[in-house]
Design an enzyme around this catalytic site. Sequence first.
Site, mmCIF file in Angstrom:
data_model
loop_
_atom_site.group_PDB
_atom_site.id
_atom_site.type_symbol
_atom_site.label_atom_id
_atom_site.label_comp_id
_atom_site.label_asym_id
_atom_site.label_seq_id
_atom_site.Cartn_x
_atom_site.Cartn_y
_atom_site.Cartn_z
ATOM 1 N N MET A 25 -60.396 -39.684 -57.878
ATOM 2 C CA MET A 25 -59.523 -40.589 -57.398
ATOM 3 C C MET A 25 -59.542 -41.988 -57.498
ATOM 4 O O MET A 25 -59.174 -43.037 -57.033
ATOM 5 C CB MET A 25 -59.307 -40.282 -55.831
ATOM 6 C CG MET A 25 -59.136 -39.043 -55.410
ATOM 7 S SD MET A 25 -58.287 -39.025 -53.487
ATOM 8 C CE MET A 25 -59.649 -39.702 -52.524
ATOM 9 N N HIS A 29 -67.546 -45.883 -59.621
ATOM 10 C CA HIS A 29 -68.886 -46.137 -59.129
ATOM 11 C C HIS A 29 -69.922 -45.253 -59.771
ATOM 12 O O HIS A 29 -69.598 -44.220 -60.871
ATOM 13 C CB HIS A 29 -69.146 -46.405 -57.661
ATOM 14 C CG HIS A 29 -68.920 -45.060 -56.773
ATOM 15 N ND1 HIS A 29 -69.433 -44.027 -57.330
ATOM 16 C CD2 HIS A 29 -68.063 -44.887 -56.115
ATOM 17 C CE1 HIS A 29 -69.033 -43.046 -56.330
ATOM 18 N NE2 HIS A 29 -67.941 -43.566 -55.576
ATOM 19 N N HIS A 32 -69.330 -41.549 -59.712
ATOM 20 C CA HIS A 32 -68.250 -41.145 -60.731
ATOM 21 C C HIS A 32 -69.103 -40.899 -62.347
ATOM 22 O O HIS A 32 -68.865 -40.070 -62.931
ATOM 23 C CB HIS A 32 -67.147 -42.027 -60.984
ATOM 24 C CG HIS A 32 -66.313 -42.025 -59.761
ATOM 25 N ND1 HIS A 32 -66.446 -42.965 -58.677
ATOM 26 C CD2 HIS A 32 -65.499 -41.107 -59.026
ATOM 27 C CE1 HIS A 32 -65.545 -42.785 -57.772
ATOM 28 N NE2 HIS A 32 -65.023 -41.329 -57.955
ATOM 29 N N GLN A 56 -54.003 -34.760 -49.620
ATOM 30 C CA GLN A 56 -55.383 -34.642 -49.145
ATOM 31 C C GLN A 56 -55.721 -35.652 -47.740
ATOM 32 O O GLN A 56 -56.646 -35.773 -47.311
ATOM 33 C CB GLN A 56 -56.633 -34.260 -50.067
ATOM 34 C CG GLN A 56 -56.805 -35.737 -50.707
ATOM 35 C CD GLN A 56 -57.816 -35.364 -51.788
ATOM 36 O OE1 GLN A 56 -57.629 -34.688 -52.740
ATOM 37 N NE2 GLN A 56 -59.129 -35.973 -51.822
ATOM 38 N N GLN A 143 -72.432 -33.692 -55.245
ATOM 39 C CA GLN A 143 -72.978 -32.916 -54.169
ATOM 40 C C GLN A 143 -72.671 -33.944 -52.808
ATOM 41 O O GLN A 143 -72.658 -33.343 -51.907
ATOM 42 C CB GLN A 143 -74.506 -32.882 -54.405
ATOM 43 C CG GLN A 143 -75.360 -32.240 -53.339
ATOM 44 C CD GLN A 143 -74.666 -30.824 -52.948
ATOM 45 O OE1 GLN A 143 -74.372 -30.136 -53.744
ATOM 46 N NE2 GLN A 143 -75.063 -30.443 -51.570
ATOM 47 N N VAL A 171 -75.451 -39.534 -55.928
ATOM 48 C CA VAL A 171 -75.986 -40.980 -56.220
ATOM 49 C C VAL A 171 -76.117 -41.704 -55.220
ATOM 50 O O VAL A 171 -75.160 -42.107 -54.558
ATOM 51 C CB VAL A 171 -75.175 -41.706 -57.652
ATOM 52 C CG1 VAL A 171 -75.676 -42.860 -58.160
ATOM 53 C CG2 VAL A 171 -75.095 -40.582 -58.738
HETATM 54 P P1 AMP Z 1 -63.717 -39.256 -55.408
HETATM 55 O O1 AMP Z 1 -62.930 -40.310 -56.635
HETATM 56 O O2 AMP Z 1 -64.131 -39.991 -54.119
HETATM 57 O O3 AMP Z 1 -62.561 -38.046 -55.413
HETATM 58 O O4 AMP Z 1 -64.787 -38.612 -55.949
HETATM 59 C C1 AMP Z 1 -64.780 -37.894 -57.357
HETATM 60 C C2 AMP Z 1 -65.918 -36.845 -57.578
HETATM 61 O O5 AMP Z 1 -67.146 -37.816 -57.498
HETATM 62 C C3 AMP Z 1 -66.029 -35.917 -56.537
HETATM 63 O O6 AMP Z 1 -66.463 -34.593 -57.170
HETATM 64 C C4 AMP Z 1 -67.144 -36.786 -55.543
HETATM 65 O O7 AMP Z 1 -67.976 -35.774 -54.941
HETATM 66 C C5 AMP Z 1 -67.939 -37.375 -56.929
HETATM 67 N N1 AMP Z 1 -68.947 -38.430 -56.038
HETATM 68 C C6 AMP Z 1 -68.362 -39.379 -55.142
HETATM 69 N N2 AMP Z 1 -69.474 -40.090 -54.833
HETATM 70 C C7 AMP Z 1 -70.664 -39.409 -55.442
HETATM 71 C C8 AMP Z 1 -71.896 -40.085 -55.453
HETATM 72 N N3 AMP Z 1 -72.382 -40.834 -54.672
HETATM 73 N N4 AMP Z 1 -72.783 -39.248 -56.041
HETATM 74 C C9 AMP Z 1 -72.352 -37.981 -56.777
HETATM 75 N N5 AMP Z 1 -71.020 -37.709 -56.759
HETATM 76 C C10 AMP Z 1 -70.135 -38.470 -56.206
#
Ligand code: AMP
Length: 253
Positions: A25, A29, A32, A56, A143, A171
């Site tokens: 989304m 950081h 990602h 969502q 995770q 992370v």
């Molecule tokens: P989002 O953009 O927040 O929907 O996240 C996109 C993907 O990045 C999802 O699969 C999240 O689980 C993963 N993600 C977000 N934050 C972290 C993190 N700190 N460590 C590992 N993966 C992450």
Amino acid sequence: MKIARTIAELRAQPRDGSVGLVPTMGAFHEGHLALFRAAREENDVVIASLFVNPAQFGEDEDLTAYPRDEKHDAALADAAGIDILFAPSAEELYPPGFQTWVELEELGRMLEGEFRPGHFRGVATICLKLFNIVRPDRAYFGQKDAQQAAIVRRMVRDLDHEVEVRVVPTVRDPDGLALSSRNAYLSAEERERALALPRALATKDPQAARARLNDLDVDYVEVADFEPRVLAAAVRVGKTRLIDNVVLDKESV
Ligand code: AMP
């Protein structure tokens, strides 16, 4: 890096060899970037999607406030070696008349699903749509969102999709806070209080964790029988809702 805005444009891109997909989304950081790296290592072509999925978000959630900076994200994705950034509009993915949804009966209603009704219906539906649009060999998830990873795995199994679901360890910042786009909402004082969350989970014990979260507004602290098993929690710090988990079955990730 090519930016594709429509399904037709995405499908028209040349693709030779294996394809990895990283659904996101945006507001990139290091979390990602870890997914991008894993996908880059394991595939010939890497596609990242950037889509703040309205389906969502609940009515009283942060859809309009969600951090968006496509230019910055595109530069980071390009530097990470992404080949194609798929950044469609909401109308492209949910055209008028859209009415088909994917719903997981049990997994979608527990934990996060209990506090965010409809959330995983939106997650599962967008992931299946992205899998159908991109047709990746592998898809990468963090995770950090353990239940989301479990949902996607279950859906892929239940609906006989061929994509291989890969899950990358969480992370964290050096102080232990899991990276999240929503951390940007935290004031300095709130961020300090939010550290109780990783510290509580580090006990790997639900009771000890609950005791350590006494000062925060806790939605849940539960052991969840995903693969791997986790101790997962959701808390509110001010107006910001944070989730995190630790793996229980093997060395912590
Ligand atoms: P989002 O953009 O927040 O929907 O996240 C996109 C993907 O990045 C999802 O699969 C999240 O689980 C993963 N993600 C977000 N934050 C972290 C993190 N700190 N460590 C590992 N993966 C992450």
